[in-house]
Design a protein around this motif. Structure first.
Motif, short mmCIF file in Angstrom:
data_model
loop_
_atom_site.label_atom_id
_atom_site.label_comp_id
_atom_site.label_asym_id
_atom_site.label_seq_id
_atom_site.Cartn_x
_atom_site.Cartn_y
_atom_site.Cartn_z
N PHE A 85 59.32 24.08 -5.13
CA PHE A 85 60.38 25.04 -4.81
C PHE A 85 59.84 26.38 -4.29
N PRO A 86 59.05 26.40 -3.21
CA PRO A 86 58.64 27.70 -2.66
C PRO A 86 59.87 28.49 -2.23
N ARG A 87 59.86 29.79 -2.50
CA ARG A 87 61.03 30.62 -2.21
C ARG A 87 60.96 31.21 -0.81
N LYS A 88 62.12 31.43 -0.23
CA LYS A 88 62.21 32.08 1.07
C LYS A 88 61.61 33.49 0.96
N GLY A 89 60.68 33.80 1.85
CA GLY A 89 60.06 35.12 1.84
C GLY A 89 58.85 35.24 0.93
N LYS A 90 58.49 34.16 0.22
CA LYS A 90 57.35 34.22 -0.69
C LYS A 90 56.04 34.11 0.08
N SER A 91 55.15 35.05 -0.16
CA SER A 91 53.84 35.04 0.47
C SER A 91 53.01 33.88 -0.06
N ALA A 92 52.49 33.05 0.86
CA ALA A 92 51.63 31.93 0.45
C ALA A 92 50.36 32.46 -0.19
N LEU A 93 49.80 33.53 0.37
CA LEU A 93 48.58 34.12 -0.18
C LEU A 93 48.80 34.63 -1.60
N ALA A 94 49.92 35.33 -1.83
CA ALA A 94 50.20 35.86 -3.16
C ALA A 94 50.38 34.73 -4.17
N SER A 95 51.03 33.66 -3.75
CA SER A 95 51.25 32.52 -4.63
C SER A 95 49.93 31.89 -5.06
N ILE A 96 49.00 31.76 -4.11
CA ILE A 96 47.70 31.16 -4.40
C ILE A 96 46.87 32.08 -5.29
N LEU A 97 46.91 33.38 -5.03
CA LEU A 97 46.17 34.32 -5.88
C LEU A 97 46.72 34.33 -7.30
N ASP A 98 47.99 33.99 -7.45
CA ASP A 98 48.62 33.95 -8.77
C ASP A 98 48.41 32.61 -9.48
N ARG A 99 47.66 31.72 -8.84
CA ARG A 99 47.36 30.38 -9.38
C ARG A 99 48.63 29.56 -9.61
N GLU A 100 49.61 29.72 -8.75
CA GLU A 100 50.80 28.88 -8.85
C GLU A 100 50.40 27.45 -8.49
N PRO A 101 50.67 26.47 -9.35
CA PRO A 101 50.12 25.12 -9.12
C PRO A 101 50.79 24.39 -7.96
N HIS A 102 50.01 23.57 -7.27
CA HIS A 102 50.61 22.70 -6.24
C HIS A 102 50.84 21.31 -6.82
#
Length: 493
Positions: free
Chosen positions: A141-158
């Motif tokens: 569920f990636p959100r509209k406007g969510k930075s991919a870089l920020a998500s990865i730095l936050d260790r959001e799991p894939h």
């Protein structure tokens, strides 16, 4: 701290940035950076800056280090509303908004890697990679406007645990501007040359280790912008499958599903795999009446360019043997929900309305890592706490995402609370946080690890039980951001 000035010099700001890269209007500042957080304790920022280069950020940081009591708040996502208390606007805050840094600097299909800047959203990255027959390793569920870089730095799991060999994946190399203004590159990107020059020398930016014996990227990832501002990263990608089969397994016994995950991931038979509880699964399809057991496991088997049909066929046959032994049944359809309904989630499409914000309900979340064998015990205790607080069980969502070859699992409890004008919105969210705080206290003492820091769990991640961690973090902070100008109020700083 040896600072020379006590106030911000706007003329110096305009020496570094163009007028259209600086926002001073108080009303617009409030609407963009205070209102979405719905937090009355936040102070209106002094200004917002929209840089386009790392050199601009470096010059800004060096200037700000000579000013007393300034807080630089780094933001890259434009998502609203904000779910987590992971942005803090205190007195004299300057917003460093990276939304205009939107370059995808290169895409390397052979090495399955790309380089992105902070303003690139998941949806933008998905569309660009698709042109090369590639896709990102998406979170759910990636959100509209969510930075991919920020998500990865936050260790959001894939979604594909067999593609994750380290807790940092899919992060590879990065460029970071430390709080002291120094520009630094990690891993294969280290050294004096530009990305273009490194590429000419054959570097694919796939090796995150170094320079030398340091792995600086490990302390930057998860630091919530308290040590520096990351201006680009290289990241692992995947190919778009030529063939895909999606199956569902339902069960009232989460341990049974966990055993299937252990076995199937160890033998590298599944690609995307995760578990949703009944409430979350049904909420994805509000127009349908769904009859399903307590937990639904969703998995895919993907075939790529070489013999995709044969690959999928033999893996499904092996999986069927495993399920027969475990008395499980994989279905193509549950209550009318089939492959066509699930493909958008596995493809990282933007889902509107988002499952965390639907029908005047918003989620209050607790997430942490543990091992699959502990999950059932944690779930039982969670529902005991929830029942004690008389919170409706049907408003509790649970998402289990295996990570790092299924050696661990990211557990996410979400309490859906009413934020409509007719409800006591602030009270509802406060009550939900109280429940999750009690659960976090239990988790912290029973095999849980909080790898993604935010306000609700910081007191458990950085308590006296982890005093050595506190001391180490302060030493690191004093090296890279000696005047404490970055993201005050985050972590323990």
């Amino acid at each position: 701290m040896g600072n020379e000035n006590s106030r911000l010099d706007l003329s110096r700001i305009y020496d570094i940035f163009d007028e259209n890269e600086v926002l001073l209007n108080k009303k617009e500042l409030y609407q963009r950076y205070i209102e979405p957080f719905q937090n009355k304790d936040f102070k209106n920022p002094v200004l917002a800056i929209y840089p386009k280069t790392s050199d601009q950020i470096s010059s800004l940081f060096k200037d700000i280090n000579n000013i007393n009591d300034v807080n630089v708040v780094i933001i890259s996502s434009t998502t609203n509303p904000k779910f987590l208390d992971d942005t803090v606007c205190s007195e004299n805050s300057i917003i460093l908004d990276l939304r205009n840094m939107k370059q995808i600097q290169f895409i390397d299909r052979r090495n399955r890697v790309c380089v992105i800047e902070p303003g690139v959203t998941w949806d933008e990255l998905r569309k660009k990679l698709k042109e090369k027959g590639m896709r990102p390793l998406f979170p759910l569920f990636p959100r509209k406007g969510k930075s991919a870089l920020a998500s990865i730095l936050d260790r959001e799991p894939h979604l594909i645990p067999k593609r994750q060999f380290d807790i940092s994946d899919p992060l590879l190399c990065m460029e970071v501007v430390f709080g002291n203004g120094e520009i630094f590159r990690t891993g294969e990107a280290a050294g004096p040359h530009s990305i273009e020059k490194n590429r000419e020398y054959g570097a694919a930016l796939t090796n995150p280790l170094g320079p030398a014996q340091t792995d600086i990227f490990r302390i930057i990832q998860g630091s919530k912008g308290t040590l520096g501002c990351v201006t680009w990263i290289s990241m692992q990608c995947d190919l778009i499958p030529s063939k895909r089969e999606i199956k569902l397994i339902e069960s009232n016994n989460v341990n049974q599903l966990n055993e299937f995950i252990y076995t199937s991931v160890r033998r590298r038979l599944v690609d995307e795999v995760f578990i949703l509880n009944k409430n979350l699964f049904c909420s994805l399809f509000p127009q349908k009446k769904i009859q399903v057991k307590d937990y639904v496991l969703i998995f895919s088997v993907n075939g790529y360019e070489i013999l995709p049909d044969q690959k999928v066929k033999y893996q499904l046959a092996d999986l069927q043997d495993i399920m027969t032994e475990m008395d499980l049944e994989a279905k193509e359809n549950i209550s009318g929900i089939s492959k066509n309904n699930l493909t958008p989630f596995l493809d990282g499409n933007i889902i509107e309305p988002h499952p965390k914000y639907i029908n005047n309900m918003i989620s209050v979340d607790l997430f942490y890592n543990t091992t699959l064998n502990r999950v059932n015990k944690h779930i039982k205790r969670a529902y005991e706490i929830i029942s004690n607080h008389q919170f409706p069980r049907e408003k509790v969502n649970l998402y289990l995402q295996p990570i790092i070859q299924a050696r661990a699992v990211n557990v996410e409890f979400s309490l859906m609370v009413d934020i409509s004008e007719s409800s006591h919105s602030k009270s509802n969210r406060k009550d939900a946080r109280k429940i999750l705080t009690e659960l976090a206290d239990y988790i912290s003492q029973n095999g849980g690890f909080f790898s993604r820091s935010y306000k609700l769990i910081n007191e458990f991640a950085f308590t006296d039980r982890n005093k050595g961690v506190q001391d180490s973090l302060r030493k690191i902070k004093e090296i890279f951001d000696p005047n404490y100008i970055l993201n005050k109020g985050q972590l323990i700083f």
